[in-house]
Design a protein around this motif. Structure first.
Motif, PDB file in Angstrom:
ATOM      1  N   VAL A   1     -39.390  44.923 -37.471  1.00  0.00           N
ATOM      2  CA  VAL A   1     -38.554  45.971 -36.881  1.00  0.00           C
ATOM      3  C   VAL A   1     -39.335  46.603 -35.740  1.00  0.00           C
ATOM      4  O   VAL A   1     -40.498  46.993 -35.909  1.00  0.00           O
ATOM      5  N   ILE A   2     -38.718  46.662 -34.587  1.00  0.00           N
ATOM      6  CA  ILE A   2     -39.290  47.303 -33.403  1.00  0.00           C
ATOM      7  C   ILE A   2     -38.488  48.581 -33.176  1.00  0.00           C
ATOM      8  O   ILE A   2     -37.263  48.527 -33.045  1.00  0.00           O
ATOM      9  N   ALA A   3     -39.155  49.737 -33.144  1.00  0.00           N
ATOM     10  CA  ALA A   3     -38.396  50.986 -33.088  1.00  0.00           C
ATOM     11  C   ALA A   3     -39.167  52.068 -32.350  1.00  0.00           C
ATOM     12  O   ALA A   3     -40.380  51.992 -32.171  1.00  0.00           O
ATOM     13  N   VAL A   4     -38.416  53.085 -31.935  1.00  0.00           N
ATOM     14  CA  VAL A   4     -38.997  54.280 -31.314  1.00  0.00           C
ATOM     15  C   VAL A   4     -38.386  55.502 -31.987  1.00  0.00           C
ATOM     16  O   VAL A   4     -37.160  55.600 -32.137  1.00  0.00           O
ATOM     17  N   LEU A   5     -39.245  56.421 -32.387  1.00  0.00           N
ATOM     18  CA  LEU A   5     -38.824  57.695 -32.950  1.00  0.00           C
ATOM     19  C   LEU A   5     -39.103  58.777 -31.909  1.00  0.00           C
ATOM     20  O   LEU A   5     -40.223  58.875 -31.389  1.00  0.00           O
ATOM     21  N   GLY A   6     -38.088  59.554 -31.598  1.00  0.00           N
ATOM     22  CA  GLY A   6     -38.267  60.571 -30.565  1.00  0.00           C
ATOM     23  C   GLY A   6     -37.354  61.752 -30.786  1.00  0.00           C
ATOM     24  O   GLY A   6     -36.536  61.771 -31.717  1.00  0.00           O
ATOM     25  N   PRO A   7     -37.465  62.759 -29.942  1.00  0.00           N
ATOM     26  CA  PRO A   7     -36.586  63.929 -30.056  1.00  0.00           C
ATOM     27  C   PRO A   7     -35.140  63.542 -29.785  1.00  0.00           C
ATOM     28  O   PRO A   7     -34.860  62.579 -29.067  1.00  0.00           O
ATOM     29  N   MET A   8     -34.218  64.285 -30.357  1.00  0.00           N
ATOM     30  CA  MET A   8     -32.805  63.979 -30.168  1.00  0.00           C
ATOM     31  C   MET A   8     -32.425  63.991 -28.688  1.00  0.00           C
ATOM     32  O   MET A   8     -31.533  63.266 -28.254  1.00  0.00           O
ATOM     33  N   ARG A   9     -33.128  64.799 -27.893  1.00  0.00           N
ATOM     34  CA  ARG A   9     -32.811  64.842 -26.457  1.00  0.00           C
ATOM     35  C   ARG A   9     -33.754  63.921 -25.665  1.00  0.00           C
ATOM     36  O   ARG A   9     -34.236  64.284 -24.609  1.00  0.00           O
ATOM     37  N   MET A  10     -33.973  62.734 -26.180  1.00  0.00           N
ATOM     38  CA  MET A  10     -34.809  61.755 -25.481  1.00  0.00           C
ATOM     39  C   MET A  10     -34.021  61.067 -24.366  1.00  0.00           C
ATOM     40  O   MET A  10     -32.786  61.181 -24.281  1.00  0.00           O
ATOM     41  N   ASN A  11     -34.719  60.304 -23.568  1.00  0.00           N
ATOM     42  CA  ASN A  11     -34.086  59.494 -22.522  1.00  0.00           C
ATOM     43  C   ASN A  11     -33.557  58.213 -23.176  1.00  0.00           C
ATOM     44  O   ASN A  11     -34.218  57.190 -23.220  1.00  0.00           O
ATOM     45  N   TYR A  12     -32.329  58.281 -23.699  1.00  0.00           N
ATOM     46  CA  TYR A  12     -31.798  57.170 -24.492  1.00  0.00           C
ATOM     47  C   TYR A  12     -31.706  55.881 -23.685  1.00  0.00           C
ATOM     48  O   TYR A  12     -31.995  54.801 -24.188  1.00  0.00           O
ATOM     49  N   ARG A  13     -31.279  55.996 -22.450  1.00  0.00           N
ATOM     50  CA  ARG A  13     -31.101  54.778 -21.649  1.00  0.00           C
ATOM     51  C   ARG A  13     -32.419  54.020 -21.513  1.00  0.00           C
ATOM     52  O   ARG A  13     -32.489  52.813 -21.729  1.00  0.00           O
ATOM     53  N   GLY A  14     -33.486  54.744 -21.198  1.00  0.00           N
ATOM     54  CA  GLY A  14     -34.784  54.094 -21.033  1.00  0.00           C
ATOM     55  C   GLY A  14     -35.357  53.587 -22.345  1.00  0.00           C
ATOM     56  O   GLY A  14     -35.915  52.488 -22.415  1.00  0.00           O
ATOM     57  N   VAL A  15     -35.221  54.388 -23.408  1.00  0.00           N
ATOM     58  CA  VAL A  15     -35.794  53.995 -24.700  1.00  0.00           C
ATOM     59  C   VAL A  15     -35.051  52.798 -25.287  1.00  0.00           C
ATOM     60  O   VAL A  15     -35.664  51.854 -25.797  1.00  0.00           O
ATOM     61  N   ILE A  16     -33.734  52.821 -25.215  1.00  0.00           N
ATOM     62  CA  ILE A  16     -32.957  51.691 -25.741  1.00  0.00           C
ATOM     63  C   ILE A  16     -33.333  50.414 -25.008  1.00  0.00           C
ATOM     64  O   ILE A  16     -33.512  49.347 -25.619  1.00  0.00           O
ATOM     65  N   SER A  17     -33.460  50.496 -23.702  1.00  0.00           N
ATOM     66  CA  SER A  17     -33.852  49.323 -22.917  1.00  0.00           C
ATOM     67  C   SER A  17     -35.223  48.811 -23.343  1.00  0.00           C
ATOM     68  O   SER A  17     -35.427  47.602 -23.532  1.00  0.00           O
TER      69      SER A  17
ATOM     70  N   SER B   1     -34.318  61.334 -33.374  1.00  0.00           N
ATOM     71  CA  SER B   1     -33.470  60.141 -33.343  1.00  0.00           C
ATOM     72  C   SER B   1     -34.356  58.908 -33.450  1.00  0.00           C
ATOM     73  O   SER B   1     -35.516  58.916 -33.012  1.00  0.00           O
ATOM     74  N   LEU B   2     -33.801  57.864 -34.022  1.00  0.00           N
ATOM     75  CA  LEU B   2     -34.526  56.607 -34.204  1.00  0.00           C
ATOM     76  C   LEU B   2     -33.727  55.477 -33.586  1.00  0.00           C
ATOM     77  O   LEU B   2     -32.540  55.310 -33.885  1.00  0.00           O
ATOM     78  N   ILE B   3     -34.372  54.722 -32.711  1.00  0.00           N
ATOM     79  CA  ILE B   3     -33.742  53.583 -32.043  1.00  0.00           C
ATOM     80  C   ILE B   3     -34.536  52.343 -32.421  1.00  0.00           C
ATOM     81  O   ILE B   3     -35.758  52.305 -32.251  1.00  0.00           O
ATOM     82  N   GLY B   4     -33.870  51.334 -32.950  1.00  0.00           N
ATOM     83  CA  GLY B   4     -34.622  50.165 -33.403  1.00  0.00           C
ATOM     84  C   GLY B   4     -33.809  48.900 -33.399  1.00  0.00           C
ATOM     85  O   GLY B   4     -32.575  48.908 -33.280  1.00  0.00           O
ATOM     86  N   VAL B   5     -34.518  47.789 -33.543  1.00  0.00           N
ATOM     87  CA  VAL B   5     -33.876  46.475 -33.589  1.00  0.00           C
ATOM     88  C   VAL B   5     -34.628  45.598 -34.581  1.00  0.00           C
ATOM     89  O   VAL B   5     -35.867  45.560 -34.582  1.00  0.00           O
ATOM     90  N   PRO B   6     -33.918  44.922 -35.491  1.00  0.00           N
ATOM     91  CA  PRO B   6     -34.574  43.991 -36.409  1.00  0.00           C
ATOM     92  C   PRO B   6     -34.762  42.632 -35.742  1.00  0.00           C
ATOM     93  O   PRO B   6     -33.949  42.219 -34.908  1.00  0.00           O
ATOM     94  N   VAL B   7     -35.836  41.967 -36.101  1.00  0.00           N
ATOM     95  CA  VAL B   7     -36.152  40.654 -35.523  1.00  0.00           C
ATOM     96  C   VAL B   7     -36.540  39.715 -36.657  1.00  0.00           C
ATOM     97  O   VAL B   7     -37.350  40.072 -37.518  1.00  0.00           O
ATOM     98  N   MET B   8     -35.954  38.540 -36.677  1.00  0.00           N
ATOM     99  CA  MET B   8     -36.312  37.534 -37.676  1.00  0.00           C
ATOM    100  C   MET B   8     -37.357  36.597 -37.095  1.00  0.00           C
ATOM    101  O   MET B   8     -37.167  36.032 -36.014  1.00  0.00           O
ATOM    102  N   LEU B   9     -38.467  36.453 -37.812  1.00  0.00           N
ATOM    103  CA  LEU B   9     -39.572  35.616 -37.354  1.00  0.00           C
ATOM    104  C   LEU B   9     -39.592  34.305 -38.130  1.00  0.00           C
ATOM    105  O   LEU B   9     -39.012  34.206 -39.221  1.00  0.00           O
ATOM    106  N   PRO B  10     -40.274  33.281 -37.614  1.00  0.00           N
ATOM    107  CA  PRO B  10     -40.372  32.010 -38.338  1.00  0.00           C
ATOM    108  C   PRO B  10     -40.982  32.215 -39.718  1.00  0.00           C
ATOM    109  O   PRO B  10     -41.860  33.056 -39.917  1.00  0.00           O
ATOM    110  N   GLY B  11     -40.513  31.425 -40.685  1.00  0.00           N
ATOM    111  CA  GLY B  11     -41.084  31.485 -42.023  1.00  0.00           C
ATOM    112  C   GLY B  11     -40.459  32.540 -42.909  1.00  0.00           C
ATOM    113  O   GLY B  11     -40.883  32.722 -44.049  1.00  0.00           O
ATOM    114  N   GLY B  12     -39.453  33.261 -42.424  1.00  0.00           N
ATOM    115  CA  GLY B  12     -38.761  34.219 -43.271  1.00  0.00           C
ATOM    116  C   GLY B  12     -39.247  35.647 -43.158  1.00  0.00           C
ATOM    117  O   GLY B  12     -38.685  36.543 -43.787  1.00  0.00           O
TER     118      GLY B  12
END
Length: 337
Positions: free
Chosen positions: A309-325, A294-305
């Motif tokens: 992307v900040i993301a974590v790739l892990g097993p499908m049975r990962m600790n989603y609550r902790g990783v998402i946070s 599974s892949l959990i990520g968030v896009p971020v827009m920085l100054p100047g255009g």
């Protein structure tokens, strides 16, 4: 899905995340105490199986949650809020680093430490970066260090050798000419305008412009920078039983080594608004060996255009609550740094 079915399903998902073993109705009944009998839970599990939320590896075994089950679980998570002071600490730590490359590398390392999975951070340059300034440094042996900085904090360094060495004063004149005339211009416009000026016949009579012609031909203002991608903790994936053969494990390792493949993973987040977290459960469409990831990520827009992307790739049975946070708050810290 009824509330009872949803509650049982999410209990099964959490039990499977904790143990990695098929979940039996009796173990769920024990966790629920007297709320539901094992027989009642078994009936619910049969319904969930028929609806595609559970699978049964063996006739006598318990059930295993499917991708559909994990998606349902993730949608209903209540996330832990991190203290503002902790976000400020993360932001301050990232802000001490001067370049986007350093920040990306450090962020991927921090994500790995926080989640014990594979941390990914990438900076994707603007398609039309604007020039901030150039620096030209004279080096021994007739060499020149050409540094180009853009408004979105991309930095390009290139060392070239000149047939006719330039003095520090000549290089300073060229640098001042470019910075004074073109700072703030889109790089493609600078290149177009410079090419026209240098083609002009009068340029051949100006020694400074002649030397600028040489530097330009050797790649001055060619940023040549693609996306900056850093991953940390790939070994964490191989510590988890992903039910892969040795050959499939090698395929996964090769896939994770390909920068293009990682960018394919991250592209899907760029479709979301900046700061909007997304979770992708099961990645078989990217590569068959990624079916249980599974892949959990968030896009971020920085100054100047520039985008990140900040993301974590892990097993499908990962600790989603902790990783998402962790992903959510690292994204906030990265954007504010």
């Amino acid at each position: 899905m009824t509330p009872r079915h949803r509650e049982v399903l999410h209990e099964i998902v959490e039990a499977y995340i904790a143990t990695g073993e098929p979940v039996a109705s009796r173990s769920i009944s024990r966790r629920w105490h007297v709320s539901l009998s094992a027989a009642s839970i078994r009936n619910v599990m049969v319904d969930l199986d028929e609806e595609g939320y559970l699978s049964q590896p063996h006739t006598s075994a318990g059930r295993v949650p499917t991708e559909k089950a994990f998606r349902s679980y993730v949608e209903c998570l209540s996330l832990r809020k991190i203290a503002a002071a902790e976000i400020d600490r993360l932001r301050s730590e990232i802000g001490k680093l001067d370049t986007v490359e350093q920040r990306v590398e450090h962020t991927s390392r921090m994500l790995t430490e926080m989640t014990q999975s594979m941390g990914i951070a990438a900076a994707i340059p603007s398609l039309r970066p604007a020039l901030d300034h150039v620096e030209l440094v004279s080096l021994p042996g007739g060499r020149v260090l050409m540094v180009v900085m853009t408004r979105d904090q991309q930095v390009s360094n290139r060392v070239v050798t000149l047939d006719e060495p330039s003095t520090p004063d000549e290089l300073a004149s060229i640098r001042n000419y470019i910075n004074r005339n073109f700072s703030g211009w889109m790089l493609e416009d600078v290149r177009r305008e410079l090419a026209q000026r240098l083609d002009h016949a009068a340029a051949t009579y100006d020694s400074i412009l002649k030397k600028l012609t040489v530097l330009y031909a050797k790649g001055l203002l060619d940023l040549g920078a693609g996306p900056e991608v850093h991953i940390e903790g790939a070994g964490n994936l191989f510590a988890v039983d992903l039910h892969l053969t040795k050959e499939k494990m090698r395929e996964l390792f090769r896939a994770l080594e390909e920068k293009k493949r990682i960018l394919e993973l991250l592209d899907r987040f760029l479709e979301h608004p900046s700061g909007e977290l997304a979770v992708h459960v099961g990645l078989a469409e990217i590569h068959p060996s990624m079916r249980e990831l599974s892949l959990i990520g968030v896009p971020v827009m920085l100054p100047g255009g520039m985008s990140a992307v900040i993301a974590v790739l892990g097993p499908m049975r990962m600790n989603y609550r902790g990783v998402i946070s962790a992903v959510q708050h690292m994204g906030q810290a990265f954007q504010r740094a």
